[in-house]
Design an enzyme around this catalytic site. Structure first.
Site, PDB file in Angstrom:
ATOM      1  N   HIS A 196      57.366  38.181  34.421  1.00 47.70           N
ATOM      2  CA  HIS A 196      56.241  38.231  34.938  1.00 47.70           C
ATOM      3  C   HIS A 196      55.252  39.421  34.376  1.00 47.70           C
ATOM      4  CE1 HIS A 196      53.629  40.126  38.235  1.00 47.70           C
ATOM      5  NE2 HIS A 196      54.483  40.176  38.033  1.00 47.70           N
ATOM      6  N   PHE A 197      55.898  40.291  34.264  1.00 49.57           N
ATOM      7  CA  PHE A 197      54.086  41.728  33.634  1.00 49.57           C
ATOM      8  C   PHE A 197      53.761  41.289  31.985  1.00 49.57           C
ATOM      9  CE2 PHE A 197      58.519  44.469  33.209  1.00 49.57           C
ATOM     10  CZ  PHE A 197      58.042  44.207  31.520  1.00 49.57           C
ATOM     11  N   HIS A 198      54.920  40.621  31.576  1.00 46.54           N
ATOM     12  CA  HIS A 198      53.972  39.567  30.033  1.00 46.54           C
ATOM     13  C   HIS A 198      53.333  39.144  30.358  1.00 46.54           C
ATOM     14  CE1 HIS A 198      57.185  42.716  28.358  1.00 46.54           C
ATOM     15  NE2 HIS A 198      56.598  42.570  27.359  1.00 46.54           N
ATOM     16  N   TYR A 241      46.585  47.139  38.679  1.00 41.45           N
ATOM     17  CA  TYR A 241      45.640  47.345  39.066  1.00 41.45           C
ATOM     18  C   TYR A 241      44.815  48.329  38.304  1.00 41.45           C
ATOM     19  CZ  TYR A 241      47.357  44.309  42.105  1.00 41.45           C
ATOM     20  OH  TYR A 241      48.371  43.459  42.557  1.00 41.45           O
ATOM     21  N   ARG A 278      67.073  42.478  32.905  1.00 34.31           N
ATOM     22  CA  ARG A 278      66.189  43.753  32.008  1.00 34.31           C
ATOM     23  C   ARG A 278      67.131  44.999  31.333  1.00 34.31           C
ATOM     24  NH1 ARG A 278      61.844  46.270  36.216  1.00 34.31           N
ATOM     25  NH2 ARG A 278      61.576  46.555  34.604  1.00 34.31           N
ATOM     26  N   ARG A 279      66.630  45.586  30.629  1.00 34.79           N
ATOM     27  CA  ARG A 279      66.823  46.635  30.403  1.00 34.79           C
ATOM     28  C   ARG A 279      67.996  47.223  29.523  1.00 34.79           C
ATOM     29  NH1 ARG A 279      62.742  50.827  34.677  1.00 34.79           N
ATOM     30  NH2 ARG A 279      61.538  50.144  33.268  1.00 34.79           N
ATOM     31  N   HIS A 339      52.717  50.927  41.459  1.00 34.25           N
ATOM     32  CA  HIS A 339      52.370  49.540  42.047  1.00 34.25           C
ATOM     33  C   HIS A 339      50.461  49.489  42.019  1.00 34.25           C
ATOM     34  CE1 HIS A 339      50.541  45.613  43.469  1.00 34.25           C
ATOM     35  NE2 HIS A 339      49.524  46.776  44.506  1.00 34.25           N
TER      36      HIS A 339
END
Ligand code: HAS
Length: 554
Positions: A380-382, A234, A443-444, A230
Site C-alpha cells: 500500500h504505502f509504496h 498527508y 513485513r519488516r 497518520h
C-alpha cells in the site's frame, strides 16, 4: 460573485539569496533520497532472498538498513521537500519574499537534525525503524535529531504564517490567493498533527534514552506516535496536492476547476487529523467503540482525495480537449506526455488510484486483521508515498531544478523513461508485496535470512518485489543522473517564474466562501476533533506508566 483571477507571471520577487536557501533545503532532501533508495534496493532483494546487507558499507543488520531507508526517505526527504517547496509556493502565491533569517534557521535545524540521526543510525545506535516504537531504544542523538527536524518544520511554519499575516494587513478584505492558501494549510495541518510525536520524543523518549527514567510506557508512546504518524502521510502528500491543483493544470494548458473545492479539500484534511488509531486496530487496550469510531472516520478521509481525483481529472480533461483530444478518453492521450514533469505526475496519480484502493482495504477493520504487519502494508504505502508522492517530487524536480539552476532540463527523453521505469517498477513491487501479504508474508522481516522453509506462495511474490525494487532503483539512478547533468552540463536559461494556474471559478468575495479563509474557526474545530478522539485515551494513560525496560539492538 466570482472574480476572474489574473496572476502576473513576470517579476516574481524572490531574492536570489532566498532562492538559494530553498534550493539547498530541497537538495538536502534529494541527498537523503540517494542514501534511502540505495538501502531500498537491499530491502527489496531481501524479499527475493538475495542478501545484500553485509555488502553495504557500515551496515550491521537488516534493521539498521531498514531504519536508514525509512528515516531518510519518509522523514528527511519529505520534510526537506515540504520546507523548501512550500516556502517557494507561499512566496509565489503572495507575490512577496519570505523572511531570509527564518529560511536559514529552518535549513540549519534540518541539516543538524539530519546529521544527528545519521550519526546515530550509521553507528548502529538507532536500529529502531522509522516508527521508533518503545521499548526499542535508540541513542539520545537519534531523538535529538528527530526533534530538530520537526523544529525545522515549525520554523518554516512561522515564516509562512508571518508572511501571510503581513500580506493580509496590506490587503484588507481580500481573499488569500489559492496557492498561498493551500501552502499555508499544509503547515497549519502539520503543526497540529506534530503535537503527538513532539510530546512523545521530548516528553518520553529523549529523557528515557538519557537514562533519566528507567522504563517507559509503550502503549502511550505508540499512540502518541500515531497521533502524528497518520497525518504525517498527508504532510507528505499535501505538497503534491499543491502541485496537482495549482501547477499541473497550467502545465497541461488548462485551468483549475474550482477555487472553493480546493480550499474545502484542504480544510477537510485539517478536520480529520485524529484517526491514527487505525494503525492500532490490533492493539490491545483500546476499546472496540474507539476503534469503530476511527474506522468510520477513516472512510471519511477518502472524500477529500476523491474530490481531488475528480477535480484534477477535470482539469486534465480540459487540457487534453484543448490539445485536440476527442471521445471518452482521447483527451487523456492528448495530454503533453512529452513533458517529463507532466508525465511523472500523471503516472503518480494513476499509482495513487491503486494506492487509495489499498488504503480502503487497510481501513476495513476485518480486512485489517488479515493484513496488519504483513507485506500488504508496504505494498500500500509504496503506491502512495513511494509512487504518488516520490514520483510527483521527481516530476516537480523536472521544472524546479532548472528554475533553481537557471538552466534547461537536460535529457527530457531520458527523464520520461525514468518516470515510466519507476512507475512500472513500483507496480510490480506492490503487486508482489500485496499478494505476498495476503498469503501471510510478514513485513519488516529479513526473509533472505529466515531459517524456516518459505511457503511456495511467498516465492513468486518475493521475486516480484525484487524485480520491481530493482526497476525502481534504476528509475531513481536515472532521476539523479538527469538532475546531475542539468546542474553541471546543461545550457543556461533565464527562468523567472514557476508554473502555476488560474481557476475557472472563484474566488468569490461574497456569500459563504470567504468563510473558508477564517482560519481561527477551522483551527479551533480541528483541535476540538483531536481532543474528542484522544482526550479520553489520554485521561486514562497520563502520566506515563513505568512499564517496559528498554530493548537495545546494539
Ligand atoms: Fe495509508 C498504513 C489507510 C492514504 C501511507 N499508509 C500506511 C502506512 C503508510 C501509509 C506509510 O486504515 C504504513 C505505516 C506503518 O509503517 O505502519 N491510507 C489509508 C487510507 C488512505 C491512505 C484510507 N497512506 C495514504 C497515503 C500515504 C499513506 C496518501 C502516503 C502518502 N494506511 C491506511 C491504514 C493503514 C495505513 C488503515 C494501517 C495499516 C496497518 O494495519 O498497518 C486514503 O487517504 C487514500 C485515499 C486515496 C484515494 C485515491 C485518490 C486518487 C487520486 C489520483 C487521481 C488520478 C487522476 C488521474 C486525476 C481515494 C487523487 C486519473 C486519470 C484517468 C484517466 C483515470
Amino acid at each position: 460573485m466570482s472574480t476572474p483571477v489574473v496572476y502576473r507571471t513576470d517579476e516574481f520577487p524572490l531574492p536570489d539569496s532566498q532562492r538559494n536557501l530553498i534550493r539547498w533545503t530541497v537538495y538536502l532532501g534529494f541527498a537523503a533520497l540517494t542514501v534511502g533508495v540505495a538501502q531500498g534496493l537491499a530491502q527489496a532483494l531481501n524479499y527475493a532472498r538475495i542478501d545484500l546487507f553485509h555488502y553495504y558499507p557500515g551496515m550491521r543488520s537488516y534493521y539498521e538498513g531498514l531504519t536508514v531507508h525509512g528515516v531518510f526517505n519518509a522523514i528527511v526527504l519529505t520534510f526537506a521537500f515540504a520546507n523548501g517547496f512550500i516556502a517557494l509556493t507561499t512566496a509565489r502565491g503572495l507575490g512577496r519574499p519570505l523572511n531570509g533569517a527564518l529560511l536559514m534557521a529552518s535549513l540549519g535545524a534540518l541539516a543538524l537534525g539530519s546529521a544527528l540521526v545519521s550519526i546515530a543510525m550509521f553507528s548502529g545506535h538507532a536500529s529502531v525503524l522509522y516508527t521508533f516504537y518503545p521499548p526499542l531504544q535508540a541513542s539520545p542523538a537519534f531523538y535529538l535529531g528527530l526533534a530538530l527536524i520537526v523544529i525545522s518544520t515549525w520554523i518554516t511554519s512561522i515564516n509562512i504564517f508571518l508572511t501571510v499575516a503581513r500580506w493580509r494587513r496590506e490587503h484588507p478584505g481580500a481573499r488569500i490567493p489559492l496557492l498561498a492558501y493551500m501552502s499555508m494549510m499544509v503547515y497549519v495541518f502539520w503543526d497540529i498533527s506534530s503535537i503527538g510525536v513532539a510530546a512523545e520524543v521530548v516528553g518520553m523518549l529523549l529523557p528515557w534514552s538519557l537514562g533519566w527514567s528507567a522504563a517507559t510506557d509503550p502503549m502511550l508512546g505508540r499512540s502518541l506516535f500515531w497521533l502524528t504518524g497518520h497525518p504525517i502521510v498527508y504532510f507528505w502528500l499535501l505538497p503534491v496536492y499543491v502541485s496537482w491543483y495549482a501547477m499541473i493544470p497550467r502545465q497541461v494548458g488548462s485551468v483549475l476547476f474550482s477555487d472553493s473545492v480546493a480550499r474545502i479539500v484542504f480544510l477537510m484534511f485539517l478536520l480529520i487529523i485524529p484517526i491514527g488509531f487505525h494503525h492500532q486496530f490490533v492493539d490491545p487496550g483500546l476499546s472496540p467503540g474507539l476503534k469503530f469510531m476511527v474506522a468510520v472516520m477513516t472512510f471519511v478521509v477518502f472524500i477529500p482525495s476523491l474530490l481531488t481525483a475528480f477535480s484534477v481529472m477535470y482539469s486534465l480533461e480540459i487540457g487534453g480537449r484543448r490539445a485536440g483530444g476527442r471521445g471518452l478518453l482521447g483527451w487523456f492521450f492528448a495530454l503533453p506526455w512529452s513533458d517529463p514533469s507532466v508525465c511523472a505526475q500523471i503516472l503518480a496519480m494513476l499509482a495513487f488510484l491503486l494506492g487509495g484502493i489499498t488504503g480502503l482495504m487497510n481501513a476495513s477493520y476485518e480486512m485489517n486483521l488479515e493484513i496488519h504487519n504483513t507485506a500488504f502494508v508496504p505494498g500500500h504505502f509504496h503506491m502512495t508515498v513511494g509512487a504518488a508522492v516520490a514520483l510527483s517530487y521527481m516530476g516537480i524536480a523536472y521544472w524546479l531544478v532548472p528554475y533553481f539552476e537557471q538552466k534547461r532540463l537536460w535529457g527530457a527523453r531520458l527523464a520520461r523513461w525514468q518516470a515510466w521505469i519507476y512507475f512500472v517498477g513500483v507496480l510490480i513491487f506492490a503487486r508482489g508485496m500485496i499478494s505476498g501479504g495476503l498469503a501471510g508474508m510478514p513485513r519488516r522481516t529479513a526473509i533472505a535470512l529466515v531459517s524456516y522453509p518459505i511457503p511456495e506462495s511467498w516465492k513468486l511474490a518475493g521475486i516480484l518485489v525484487g524485480v520491481g525494487g530493482a526497476l525502481m532503483s534504476v528509475g531513481a539512478v536515472l532521476f539523479f543522473f538527469v538532475l546531475f547533468m542539468t546542474t553541471f552540463f546543461s545550457e543556461p536559461a533565464a527562468i523567472t517564474d514557476i508554473p502555476f494556474t488560474s481557476t475557472y471559478v472563484g474566488p468569490a468575495l461574497e456569500g459563504w466562501q470567504p468563510r473558508l479563509d477564517r482560519l481561527r474557526i477551522w483551527i479551533g474545530l480541528a483541535i476540538l476533533m483531536v481532543a474528542i478522539v484522544y482526550g479520553p485515551f489520554l485521561v486514562h494513560h497520563l502520566p506515563p506508566r513505568v512499564v517496559s525496560m528498554p530493548f537495545r539492538a546494539y
